[in-house]
Design an enzyme around this catalytic site. Structure first.
Site, short mmCIF file in Angstrom:
data_model
loop_
_atom_site.label_atom_id
_atom_site.label_comp_id
_atom_site.label_asym_id
_atom_site.label_seq_id
_atom_site.Cartn_x
_atom_site.Cartn_y
_atom_site.Cartn_z
CB CYS A 135 -0.87 0.26 1.04
SG CYS A 135 -1.92 -1.43 1.48
CG HIS A 275 -3.37 3.37 2.45
ND1 HIS A 275 -3.88 2.97 1.05
CD2 HIS A 275 -3.38 2.24 2.99
CE1 HIS A 275 -4.21 1.73 1.09
NE2 HIS A 275 -3.83 1.11 2.28
CG ASN A 305 -6.64 -1.03 1.37
OD1 ASN A 305 -5.81 -0.57 0.40
ND2 ASN A 305 -6.23 -1.46 2.58
N1 ACO Z 1 -18.41 -9.00 9.83
C1 ACO Z 1 -18.88 -9.22 10.94
N2 ACO Z 1 -17.77 -9.50 12.03
C2 ACO Z 1 -16.80 -9.52 11.87
C3 ACO Z 1 -16.30 -9.40 10.55
C4 ACO Z 1 -17.21 -8.99 9.53
N3 ACO Z 1 -16.87 -8.65 8.25
N4 ACO Z 1 -14.82 -9.43 10.59
C5 ACO Z 1 -14.59 -9.70 11.75
N5 ACO Z 1 -15.59 -9.65 12.89
C6 ACO Z 1 -15.69 -10.13 14.17
C7 ACO Z 1 -14.34 -10.69 14.53
O1 ACO Z 1 -14.46 -12.19 14.15
C8 ACO Z 1 -14.68 -10.37 15.86
O2 ACO Z 1 -15.48 -11.26 16.63
P1 ACO Z 1 -15.29 -11.95 17.98
O3 ACO Z 1 -15.43 -10.69 19.08
O4 ACO Z 1 -16.44 -12.76 18.13
O5 ACO Z 1 -13.92 -12.78 17.80
C9 ACO Z 1 -15.08 -8.97 16.07
O6 ACO Z 1 -15.87 -8.95 14.71
C10 ACO Z 1 -14.22 -7.93 16.30
O7 ACO Z 1 -13.44 -8.28 15.47
P2 ACO Z 1 -12.04 -7.30 15.28
O8 ACO Z 1 -10.86 -7.64 14.47
O9 ACO Z 1 -11.61 -7.04 16.85
O10 ACO Z 1 -12.58 -5.94 14.71
P3 ACO Z 1 -11.94 -4.45 14.49
O11 ACO Z 1 -12.79 -3.63 15.12
O12 ACO Z 1 -10.39 -4.33 15.15
O13 ACO Z 1 -11.99 -4.21 12.83
C11 ACO Z 1 -10.63 -4.59 11.11
C12 ACO Z 1 -11.22 -5.33 12.03
C13 ACO Z 1 -11.44 -3.90 10.35
C14 ACO Z 1 -9.97 -5.34 10.04
C15 ACO Z 1 -9.60 -3.64 11.50
O14 ACO Z 1 -8.79 -4.12 12.63
C16 ACO Z 1 -8.76 -2.95 10.48
O15 ACO Z 1 -9.24 -2.21 9.68
N6 ACO Z 1 -7.43 -3.27 10.59
C17 ACO Z 1 -6.44 -2.55 9.43
C18 ACO Z 1 -6.45 -3.27 8.40
C19 ACO Z 1 -5.75 -2.28 7.34
O16 ACO Z 1 -5.52 -1.35 7.20
N7 ACO Z 1 -4.91 -3.66 6.66
C20 ACO Z 1 -4.37 -2.69 5.33
C21 ACO Z 1 -3.20 -2.29 5.52
S1 ACO Z 1 -2.40 -1.66 3.81
C22 ACO Z 1 -1.68 -2.99 3.38
O17 ACO Z 1 -0.49 -2.85 2.88
C23 ACO Z 1 -2.81 -4.23 2.52
#
Ligand code: ACO
Length: 348
Positions: A135, A275, A305
């Site tokens: 990214c 980003h 993204n």
């Molecule tokens: N729908 C419903 N529930 C979900 C989903 C979904 N799509 N995805 C995860 N959950 C659940 C999880 O299983 C978890 O359930 P549990 O509590 O029963 O275990 C709950 O939701 C909370 O999950 P978290 O991972 O804590 O959710 P969070 O609020 O942290 O959001 C996310 C997750 C959106 C992935 C976040 O962590 C994020 O955006 N991280 C950064 C990702 C990013 O920017 N990546 C790209 C970097 S750039 C590159 O180089 C590619």
């Protein structure tokens, strides 16, 4: 490493590239974006994995993303964005000296996607290579293009970031498949002038965080095999929470670092283009930096993204709708797998 660019007189007649020519200002002469026509909404995702529009919108800010057609690959997306950027710059493809394609989703490992693009554009005088920095790739490409033009080695560099993220996400993994989309953004880098130029870059890496975001079977470490496919190792694996915390911290730190090196503060910034990974990352960083929300460019709601393409896609929108004016101070910040990060300060 921080790189404030030297403030030296413009080079004359350096086309053809003589190493050691004087440094000179570098700017963006044209920008273009392209997103595939197929829209995938959160509601469609509800039919594929256990998720909801409400969860995706509140946790990420994403409402829909674009998905490449089955016969579209990253070079097809890059070609469309590049043609727009070249047209806007008034540059003929044969006048391009170098093509850089930042991508995490090349058409194939080789030939490089930049080589495929070079042929399809008819850029007969251009060298070409792909840049692997996930990214962060567009800002790394911008820094490379700027350095090569500033040195007098080249006059015209096309940086065309293109991604088909839909090909590398596991459509059964709800924690990642909801995040990504396909798209391309390209920019033509040319000598600028004192009023329109890149002012500095900040590039960083912390390879110790490489395991937080990776595709395990995508190269020489774990070559594709029936076992690797069975284990889904050809797909993105991400420690979402860790990446989230890193992202907020590094967007703030990389922004402040490049501003300080160039003698500015956040209040000087006219447009902030982070980003586009997650609106909560953007909002948290914006709050800490003190930018007013109308100065922040976002499109994560419509594209998700798009990895390396997200910043040039947003820059293209900013230019097309006439918001950015000559002389505006534009701050761009990328982050992603590596872990890597990069910021750039541009006087538009
Ligand atoms: N729908 C419903 N529930 C979900 C989903 C979904 N799509 N995805 C995860 N959950 C659940 C999880 O299983 C978890 O359930 P549990 O509590 O029963 O275990 C709950 O939701 C909370 O999950 P978290 O991972 O804590 O959710 P969070 O609020 O942290 O959001 C996310 C997750 C959106 C992935 C976040 O962590 C994020 O955006 N991280 C950064 C990702 C990013 O920017 N990546 C790209 C970097 S750039 C590159 O180089 C590619």
């Amino acid at each position: 490493m921080s790189v404030p660019l030297p403030d030296l007189p413009a080079a004359s007649g350096s086309h053809g590239g003589i190493p050691g020519s004087p440094a000179r200002p570098v700017s963006i002469a044209g920008v273009g974006g392209y997103a595939p026509s197929r829209v995938m909404t959160n509601h469609e995702l509800e039919t594929m994995v256990e998720t909801s529009d409400e969860w995706i919108t509140t946790r990420t800010g994403i409402r829909e993303r674009r998905i490449a057609a089955p016969d579209e690959a990253s070079s097809d997306l890059a070609l469309k964005a590049s043609r727009c950027a070249l047209e806007q710059a008034g540059i003929h493809p044969r006048d391009i000296d170098l093509i850089i394609v930042p991508t995490a989703t090349p058409d194939m490992i080789f030939p490089g996607t930049a080589c495929i693009l070079q042929d399809r554009l008819g850029a007969t005088s251009a060298g070409a290579f792909d840049l692997s920095s996930a990214c962060t790739g567009f800002i790394y490409g911008a820094a490379t293009a700027t350095g090569l033009i500033a040195s007098g080695m080249y006059d015209t560099v096309l940086v065309a970031a293109a991604e088909c993220m839909s090909r590398i996400v596991d459509w059964n993994d709800r924690s990642t498949c909801i995040l990504f989309g396909d798209g391309a953004g390209a920019a033509v880098f040319r000598p600028g002038d004192e009023t329109s130029r890149f002012l500095g870059f900040e590039l960083g890496t912390d390879g110790s965080g490489g395991d937080l975001l990776k595709i395990p079977s995508s190269g020489s470490r774990i070559p594709p095999s029936p076992e690797s496919v069975e284990n889904g190792q050809q797909y993105i694996q991400m420690a979402g929470g860790e990446v989230f915390k890193f992202a907020v911290r590094i967007v703030v730190d990389a922004s402040l670092a490049v501003l300080e090196k160039c003698g500015f503060t956040p209040s000087d910034v006219d447009w902030f283009i982070p980003h586009q990974a997650n609106i909560r990352i953007i909002d948290a960083a914006v709050k800490r930096l003190g930018f007013s929300p109308e100065r922040v460019v976002t499109n994560v709601d419509r594209y998700g993204n798009t990895s390396a393409a997200s910043i040039p896609l947003a820059l293209d929108e900013l230019r097309r709708d006439g918001r950015v004016q000559k002389g505006d101070l534009v701050l761009m910040v990328g982050f992603g797998a590596g872990l890597s990060w990069a910021s750039a300060l541009l006087r538009w």
